[in-house]
Write a protein that holds these residues in place. Structure first.
Motif, short mmCIF file in Angstrom:
data_model
loop_
_atom_site.label_atom_id
_atom_site.label_comp_id
_atom_site.label_asym_id
_atom_site.label_seq_id
_atom_site.Cartn_x
_atom_site.Cartn_y
_atom_site.Cartn_z
N VAL A 1 0.85 -1.18 0.00
CA VAL A 1 0.00 0.00 0.00
C VAL A 1 0.89 1.24 0.00
O VAL A 1 1.89 1.28 0.71
N ILE A 2 0.52 2.22 -0.80
CA ILE A 2 1.26 3.48 -0.75
C ILE A 2 0.49 4.40 0.19
O ILE A 2 -0.68 4.72 -0.06
N GLY A 3 1.11 4.75 1.29
CA GLY A 3 0.44 5.60 2.28
C GLY A 3 -0.24 4.76 3.35
O GLY A 3 0.13 3.61 3.58
N ALA A 4 -1.27 5.36 3.95
CA ALA A 4 -1.93 4.71 5.09
C ALA A 4 -2.72 3.49 4.64
O ALA A 4 -3.47 3.57 3.67
N VAL B 1 5.54 12.66 -6.84
CA VAL B 1 6.13 11.44 -7.37
C VAL B 1 5.06 10.67 -8.14
O VAL B 1 3.92 10.57 -7.70
N MET B 2 5.43 10.18 -9.32
CA MET B 2 4.48 9.40 -10.12
C MET B 2 4.35 7.99 -9.52
O MET B 2 5.30 7.49 -8.93
N TYR C 1 7.35 4.34 -7.72
CA TYR C 1 7.35 3.46 -6.54
C TYR C 1 7.84 2.05 -6.90
O TYR C 1 7.87 1.17 -6.05
N THR C 2 8.18 1.84 -8.18
CA THR C 2 8.54 0.49 -8.63
C THR C 2 9.69 -0.11 -7.81
O THR C 2 9.62 -1.26 -7.38
N GLU C 3 10.75 0.70 -7.60
CA GLU C 3 11.91 0.18 -6.86
C GLU C 3 11.50 -0.21 -5.43
O GLU C 3 11.98 -1.21 -4.90
N SER C 4 10.61 0.59 -4.83
CA SER C 4 10.17 0.28 -3.46
C SER C 4 9.36 -1.03 -3.45
O SER C 4 9.50 -1.85 -2.55
N ILE C 5 8.53 -1.20 -4.47
CA ILE C 5 7.73 -2.44 -4.57
C ILE C 5 8.67 -3.63 -4.77
O ILE C 5 8.50 -4.70 -4.17
N ALA C 6 9.71 -3.40 -5.62
CA ALA C 6 10.68 -4.48 -5.88
C ALA C 6 11.37 -4.90 -4.58
O ALA C 6 11.61 -6.09 -4.35
N ALA C 7 11.65 -3.91 -3.73
CA ALA C 7 12.33 -4.22 -2.46
C ALA C 7 11.41 -5.04 -1.56
O ALA C 7 11.85 -5.99 -0.90
N ILE D 1 12.25 4.01 -1.93
CA ILE D 1 13.55 3.99 -2.62
C ILE D 1 13.46 4.89 -3.85
O ILE D 1 12.62 4.66 -4.73
N ASP D 2 14.31 5.90 -3.88
CA ASP D 2 14.31 6.83 -5.01
C ASP D 2 14.78 6.10 -6.27
O ASP D 2 15.84 5.49 -6.26
N PRO D 3 14.00 6.13 -7.35
CA PRO D 3 14.45 5.41 -8.55
C PRO D 3 15.63 6.10 -9.21
O PRO D 3 15.77 7.32 -9.11
N VAL D 4 16.47 5.33 -9.90
CA VAL D 4 17.64 5.90 -10.57
C VAL D 4 17.17 6.81 -11.71
O VAL D 4 17.58 7.95 -11.84
#
Ligand SMILES: Cc1cc2nc3c(=O)[nH]c(=O)nc-3n(C[C@H](O)[C@H](O)[C@H](O)COP(=O)(O)OP(=O)(O)OC[C@H]3O[C@@H](n4cnc5c(N)ncnc54)[C@H](O)[C@@H]3O)c2cc1C
Length: 297
Positions: A31-34, A52-53, A57-63, A156-159
């Protein structure tokens, strides 16, 4: 089996989490946010970032995928989610399987190909299977408990980031056909745009929403593109679908053939839709629809 779930819209996330119970016993939502109230055992919450688009959030989801080590990641079938699914699959050396209409216990999937005339069976062979699916495909009905453990993970900030230059509101499509229980589909049998008023009257009489075939949205532009149903549009599973002046080409009917009841109104007794309908009315819609409205009122 452990299932991770991610969606762009809250309604889709809730539906995927409930439906996922028919496949696995450990359901975890990203979930993004609450986190809201979900039928999930665990919620991975990624903090919301300003400007942020969703794709970033792709990198964060990958993590999260790395830590959760799920068997399958279920993703909502929206354009932006498909983009994320593709990126995730490339990062993880896994497969993104789109527009899945059936998922078996062994995670083999079925989806339509060649404009809906053939069905392809596919199964991811490496890593977490990334499966993109629409409403009504998974029919588990777990209640939302909201008692899942919540774990907040770092963003995680994407490259390669996408810079938001400006935002402009799209003309609003007021209907959410994916959530509608009753839908009336409008086809080219309706002769003029003004005649949609009559179809809307029927829809109001039964509490239905309006959808359409591709030519009504793409060629005539009488209804928004977001409301056309079929292999290249929405895949729906309402309780009731009424096809008005629709021939019933496979590219359209694959989008509604999981409806509980299909009713068709067509003046041609040989129209293919009448073979697929549970109830067919052979007649001129300009006579049948007003008669139905007057009876229903
Ligand atoms: C690759 C590909 C993808 C496609 N994807 C989609 C898709 O996602 N969704 C989609 O909808 N289409 C899609 N199509 C188009 C699809 O093949 C059909 O052309 C389209 O669905 C036909 O729309 P229709 O039923 O409104 O029109 P028509 O096929 O023209 O049918 C109109 C029907 O109305 C009936 N009719 C006419 N007048 C009356 C009257 N007065 N009263 C009662 N009945 C009447 C006629 O008997 C006829 O059966 C796709 C096509 C291709 C090639």
């Amino acid at each position: 089996m452990k299932i991770l779930v991610f969606a762009e819209r809250n309604t889709a996330l809730a539906e995927l989490c409930s439906g996922a119970r028919s496949l696995g016993d450990q359901i975890e939502a990203i979930v993004i946010g609450a986190p809201g109230t979900l039928a999930a055992d665990k919620i991975w919450s990624i903090p919301v970032q300003d400007n942020v688009m969703l794709e970033d959030y792709t990198e964060s989801i990958a993590a999260v995928m790395d830590v959760a080590a799920a068997d399958i990641l279920l993703i909502e079938s929206s354009k932006r989610c498909k983009l994320i699914a593709g990126r995730l699959a490339a990062m993880k050396g896994s497969s993104a399987i789109t527009d899945v209409m059936e998922i078996a216990d062994n995670l083999s999937t079925k989806r339509m190909v060649y404009g809906g005339v053939a069905v392809r069976k596919e199964k991811a062979v490496a890593g977490t299977a990334i499966v993109i699916t629409g409403p009504g495909v998974l029919t588990g009905a777990a209640a939302a408990t909201g008692q899942g453990i919540v774990e907040t993970v770092a963003y995680i900030d994407p490259v390669s980031k996408v810079k938001v230059v400006s935002r402009e509101q799209k003309p609003k499509v007021s209907v959410n056909l994916s959530a509608a229980k009753k839908i009336i589909g409008v086809g080219r049998g309706v002769a003029k745009q003004e005649d949609l008023t009559m179809i809307r009257e029927l829809a109001d009489a039964i509490g239905a929403e309006l959808g359409c075939t591709r030519p009504i949205a793409e060629a005539e532009k009488w209804l928004p593109k977001e409301t056309y149903i079929g292999v290249s549009g929405l895949m729906l599973a309402p309780e009731l679908y009424i096809a008005v002046g629709i021939s019933g080409q496979i590219q359209h009917t694959v989008g509604v053939n999981r409806s509980k009841v299909i009713v068709a109104i067509n003046k041609d007794k040989n129209a293919p839709i009448l073979k697929q309908a549970d109830y067919g009315i052979v007649g001129d819609l300009y006579k049948v629809v007003p008669a139905l409205i007057s009876q229903l009122k």
